[in-house]
Design a protein around this motif. Structure first.
Motif, short mmCIF file in Angstrom:
data_model
loop_
_atom_site.label_atom_id
_atom_site.label_comp_id
_atom_site.label_asym_id
_atom_site.label_seq_id
_atom_site.Cartn_x
_atom_site.Cartn_y
_atom_site.Cartn_z
N UNK A 166 2.99 21.86 -31.50
CA UNK A 166 2.51 22.91 -32.41
C UNK A 166 1.06 23.21 -32.07
N UNK B 274 13.76 28.35 -31.06
CA UNK B 274 13.29 29.53 -30.32
C UNK B 274 14.37 30.59 -30.26
N UNK B 277 14.58 32.30 -33.50
CA UNK B 277 13.42 33.21 -33.67
C UNK B 277 13.70 34.53 -32.94
N UNK B 278 14.25 34.42 -31.75
CA UNK B 278 14.58 35.61 -30.97
C UNK B 278 15.54 36.52 -31.73
N UNK B 292 4.79 43.17 -38.97
CA UNK B 292 3.81 43.56 -37.95
C UNK B 292 4.52 43.73 -36.63
N UNK C 24 11.56 30.61 -40.51
CA UNK C 24 11.49 31.41 -39.27
C UNK C 24 11.03 32.83 -39.58
N UNK C 28 7.20 35.23 -38.89
CA UNK C 28 7.44 36.29 -37.92
C UNK C 28 6.96 37.64 -38.46
N UNK C 31 2.98 38.25 -38.40
CA UNK C 31 2.35 38.63 -37.13
C UNK C 31 1.13 37.79 -36.79
N UNK C 70 15.73 34.43 -26.26
CA UNK C 70 14.67 34.19 -27.24
C UNK C 70 13.63 33.21 -26.72
N UNK C 227 8.78 27.69 -25.75
CA UNK C 227 7.87 28.71 -26.26
C UNK C 227 6.41 28.27 -26.29
N UNK C 251 2.27 39.56 -26.00
CA UNK C 251 1.98 38.26 -26.60
C UNK C 251 3.17 37.73 -27.40
N UNK C 252 4.37 38.00 -26.87
CA UNK C 252 5.60 37.64 -27.58
C UNK C 252 5.68 36.13 -27.86
N UNK C 255 3.43 35.20 -30.77
CA UNK C 255 3.97 35.64 -32.06
C UNK C 255 5.13 34.73 -32.49
N UNK C 256 6.00 34.42 -31.53
CA UNK C 256 7.14 33.53 -31.82
C UNK C 256 6.64 32.13 -32.20
N UNK C 257 5.53 31.74 -31.61
CA UNK C 257 5.03 30.37 -31.78
C UNK C 257 4.66 30.07 -33.23
N UNK C 259 6.27 31.09 -35.93
CA UNK C 259 7.53 30.68 -36.57
C UNK C 259 7.93 29.29 -36.09
N UNK C 260 7.73 29.07 -34.80
CA UNK C 260 8.09 27.77 -34.21
C UNK C 260 7.30 26.65 -34.88
N UNK C 261 6.03 26.92 -35.11
CA UNK C 261 5.15 25.93 -35.73
C UNK C 261 5.67 25.54 -37.12
#
Lengths: 233, 294, 288
Positions: A166, B274, B277-278, B292, C24, C28, C31, C70, C227, C251-252, C255-257, C259-261
């Motif tokens: 993270x 991941x 998320x996609x 956003x 998730x 997202x 942003x 993804x 990711x 920067x996809x 941005x995904x990161x 949610x991942x976090x």
């Protein structure tokens, strides 16, 4: 003879060519030809798979087995996709060869096959695997239990790597200076050690074991000891 | 009517109303395209191709909404929701979506194989003039490559499996296929996964830095790498009974393997989220036009 | 208190599904982009592409499908933008049938963001060939034998950037994006290991990443696994080439990161809670 001996001879000769090609330069041209035929032959595996899919589903429909309606949907989806793709429906010709109607690429943007791939195949394939995330959450609550030393080690490692993967996790130990003796407790360092050292050595041992297994299995096939791939009689 | 059914109907109606509102007010799922006209100087023929453009360019000249693609986005969203519906149990929507997936994926692989290998290699090499007149006008080969008849014959023999009789004919190409796999994998695994792995594990246990001082960190790292790998290998070595010293070493091996699996587990979890998320990105942004923008 | 732990033990899994959905979705929608600390592995991969002289030939096999999109699309995009920014010559190919569509997406990005890139001179799409790892094996010795024509059907002899290509030993770097077998593992086994001249970096899913670490550094320069490292790669790229950051979707991974976090911390919480429930309820079960 035709059913068993010749296939075994083919397997042995081909295998020997491929192994010797590693050590002998003149044999490498044979190897190239053999691998070329193999690559082309691989496409027939798709046809075989599709043939089996059709046979099985047709059988299900004709025998009115439970769920035959879904078998019909499968066949319908198969044939629509196939006709759109092989027929190049909606594919414009190649920009350089407009006079040749079939010269465009089968997956050209805007074509029927392209549409099916993007709006049918992509969401279905992507969501099938994405759904697993929900089950991981559920399994984490019910099954990932630190019952003994082994399970505790596994869980502790997983938790540390999850924290380290993270943005804020590594920041928790940012105050520890790089030069200090305590630097080994920085989350980044722990992650690096777990992934690059412990994971590497464990995976390497598994890899060596698998490699030996592959070598012995391959030798058994090439020497005709293992004939299971030929089936019965 | 059961209470749960009433709840579901209300939820569905609310969701439908919300989606209709998003579609009308925010053009949910709308895809815009711009034309590109290609003219052939010799024949005077022209073709128009359409490419997707971002929504911000929707007011540009020539840009228009693409109904097939907009419909496609809505269909994708419905398929996504149909697969997600399995979370509440097996149901007809999931089964329909699953059946379509099986059929379309088998056909997809066949189409790609047909154009890239069957037509692109077999037909292009065995009947080059036909290929030039139809799908490969740029090709200038004239002589057929007769050697291609060998894999073609093997392919036909391979498909003989599907016939009611004489299925044994497919054993010849099958033997060839299996032998190539076995031959390739034997050499590659032995070299990359056995020899080089052992080579990579042979490391100095005592390391000195460039200035001559003892490098504790690298020495420790190398020692754990060498001894740890040996411990794990001992665990997989079943020719000796795992008792006494061997038992203790293999126990250390198990602990190290558990750490390995822990890393694998964490990375797998990361991977699975991941993918979700996609998908959520598609539903929330590409379809519902929410949040956003990226 | 017992009632609380018992009710938790019997928790309907759909609550966990809902929690996952929220963990998730909400990040997202915000942003928000979090700062990333770059790890040495990602830096090595970045440098492998960055330190090559401008115009270097790069083979870019994209061996993945929509089910891994993804996770892999952000890193595939990052590799592409980085290579194009450096004016490298890009050779696309795939050994996955579904890879054809993945290449198509990259070509679309290239056309839109780098209009100066000319097909056949700066990039080429060799498309798909069947044969699993056999394809890699064959093109290490004879590429035109298998790839007589590109994806459009143009003979390779007529493609300027293919003129001097006999095999993949002529590529200073292979940048592979892989979702499984055949993929990065086979590129290492059949190309990078037997031929010292072939260098390889990869982008891969977290699932297969742990099995590939033993190849680093002797058989592979490095890899981006998932990711998080992809977000680090984007950060490095934006630092060196700030103009890329302005492009849509560049920067996809970052941005995904976010949610991942949140998902990672949620899962950690779920695991800890699950274990607490076990300890609280198993004692009572033993007594009963």
């Amino acid at each position: 003879m035709l059913k068993r001996t010749i296939p075994l001879i083919i397997a042995s000769i081909v295998g020997i060519v491929l192994i010797l090609a590693k050590f002998s330069h003149p044999i490498q041209s044979w190897e190239t030809e053999v691998v070329m035929w193999f690559d082309i032959l691989a496409v027939f595996a798709f046809v075989l798979g599709a043939g089996n899919l059709n046979l099985n589903n047709l059988k299900k429909i004709s025998e009115r087995k439970a769920g035959w309606g879904y078998a019909a949907i499968t066949l319908l989806a198969f044939w629509i996709t196939l006709i759109c793709g092989i027929g190049k429906l909606g594919v414009p010709p190649n920009e350089k060869y407009l006079a040749y109607a079939w010269s465009g690429s089968y997956e050209a943007e805007g074509s029927a096959f392209w549409w099916i791939f993007n709006y049918v195949y992509v969401p279905l394939a992507a969501t099938m695997f994405a759904t697993l995330a929900f089950y991981i959450s559920s399994a984490a609550f019910r099954a990932f239990r630190a019952n003994n030393v082994e399970a505790s080690l596994l869980l502790l490692t997983a938790l540390l790597v999850l924290v380290a993967q993270t943005s804020s996790g590594p920041m928790l130990t940012d105050q520890i200076p790089e030069e200090s003796a305590w630097a080994i407790f920085k989350i980044d360092t722990i992650r690096g050690t777990l992934v690059n050292l412990f994971n590497t050595l464990g995976t390497r041992a598994i890899m060596i074991g698998i490699a030996l297994g592959v070598v012995s299995t391959s030798l058994k096939v090439l020497m005709g000891v293992d004939q299971s791939y030929l089936g019965g009689d | 009517m059961k209470q749960s059914n009433v709840v579901w109907i209300v939820v569905m109606l609310l969701a439908g109303a919300y989606l209709s509102w998003r579609a009308v007010s925010y053009q949910a799922g709308a895809v815009y395209v711009a034309p590109k006209i290609v003219v052939d100087a010799d024949s005077g023929k022209s073709f128009t191709t359409w490419s997707k453009v971002p929504k911000v360019e929707s007011n540009n000249l020539g840009v228009e909404i693409s109904w097939p693609r907009t419909l496609g986005i809505w269909l994708s969203a419905l398929f996504t929701l149909a697969i997600f519906s399995f979370l509440f149990g097996d149901n007809v929507f999931y089964k329909v979506a699953e059946s379509i997936f099986v059929g379309s994926s088998a056909a997809y692989a066949m189409v790609v194989g047909f154009w890239s290998a069957f037509m692109g290699i077999f037909v292009a090499q065995l009947a080059p003039q036909f290929a030039q007149k139809t799908f490969m006008p740029g090709d200038d080969r004239t002589e057929p490559e007769w050697l291609m008849l060998i894999p073609l014959a093997m392919g036909i023999m391979f498909l003989w499996r599907l016939m009611p009789t004489g299925g044994w004919i497919s054993r010849w190409p099958l033997a060839f296929f299996i032998a190539v796999f076995a031959g390739l994998r034997l050499v590659s695994h032995f070299e990359a996964d056995f020899v080089v792995q052992i080579k990579s594990t042979i490391l100095p246990l005592i390391v000195f830095a460039e200035d001559g001082s003892f490098d504790l960190r690298t020495s420790l790292w190398n020692s754990i790498m060498v001894l740890g790998t040996l411990c794990c290998l001992t665990y997989f070595f079943f020719s000796v009974e795992h008792t006494g010293v061997v038992g203790k070493i293999s126990r250390v091996g198990i602990y190290l393997l558990m750490i390995t699996f822990g890393v694998g587990f964490a990375l797998t979890v990361m991977s699975r989220y991941s993918l979700l998320i996609g998908r959520m990105n598609f539903l929330l942004k590409d379809w519902l036009n929410l949040g956003a923008s990226l | 208190m017992d009632k609380f732990w018992n009710s938790l033990a019997d928790l309907d899994r759909r609550w966990l599904f809902a929690l996952t959905f929220l963990a998730i979705s909400i990040p997202l929608l915000t942003g928000i982009v979090l700062p990333q600390k770059v790890t040495p592995m990602v830096e090595n991969v970045f440098n492998a592409i960055d330190e090559l002289p401008s115009g270097t030939k790069i083979l870019m096999p994209l061996d993945y499908d929509p089910s891994a999109e993804g996770e892999l699309q952000p890193m595939a995009d990052a590799f592409l933008r980085h290579a194009a920014q450096k004016n490298h010559k890009i050779y696309f190919m795939t050994i996955w049938p579904t890879g054809v569509a993945m290449i198509q997406r990259q070509v679309a990005t290239l056309k839109k963001e780098y209009p100066e890139y000319v097909y056949g001179e700066d990039y080429v799409n060799l498309g798909y060939r069947p044969g699993y790892e056999g394809v890699i094996k064959l093109i290490t010795s004879d590429l035109p034998k298998l790839y007589g024509a590109d994806q459009q059907g143009t003979p390779v002899a007529k493609i300027p950037m293919m003129a001097d290509i006999d095999n993949i030993k002529q590529f200073p770097l292979i940048v592979n994006v892989s979702a499984g077998d055949p993929g990065l593992k086979q590129w290492v086994q059949y190309a990078a290991t037997p031929f010292d001249s072939i260098e390889i970096v990869g982008g891969t899913t977290g699932v297969q990443a742990s099995t590939l670490y033993p190849y680093i550094p002797n058989q592979m320069i490095g890899m981006i696994a998932g990711i998080k490292p992809a977000a680090e790669y984007e950060k490095l790229m934006f630092e060196k080439y700030p103009e890329i950051e302005k492009r849509p979707n560049s920067n996809m991974a970052n941005v995904f990161m976010t949610s991942q976090e949140v998902a990672h911390f949620m899962l950690i919480g779920i695991i800890i809670l699950g274990n607490l429930v076990m300890w609280q309820t198993s004692g009572r079960r033993d007594q009963s």
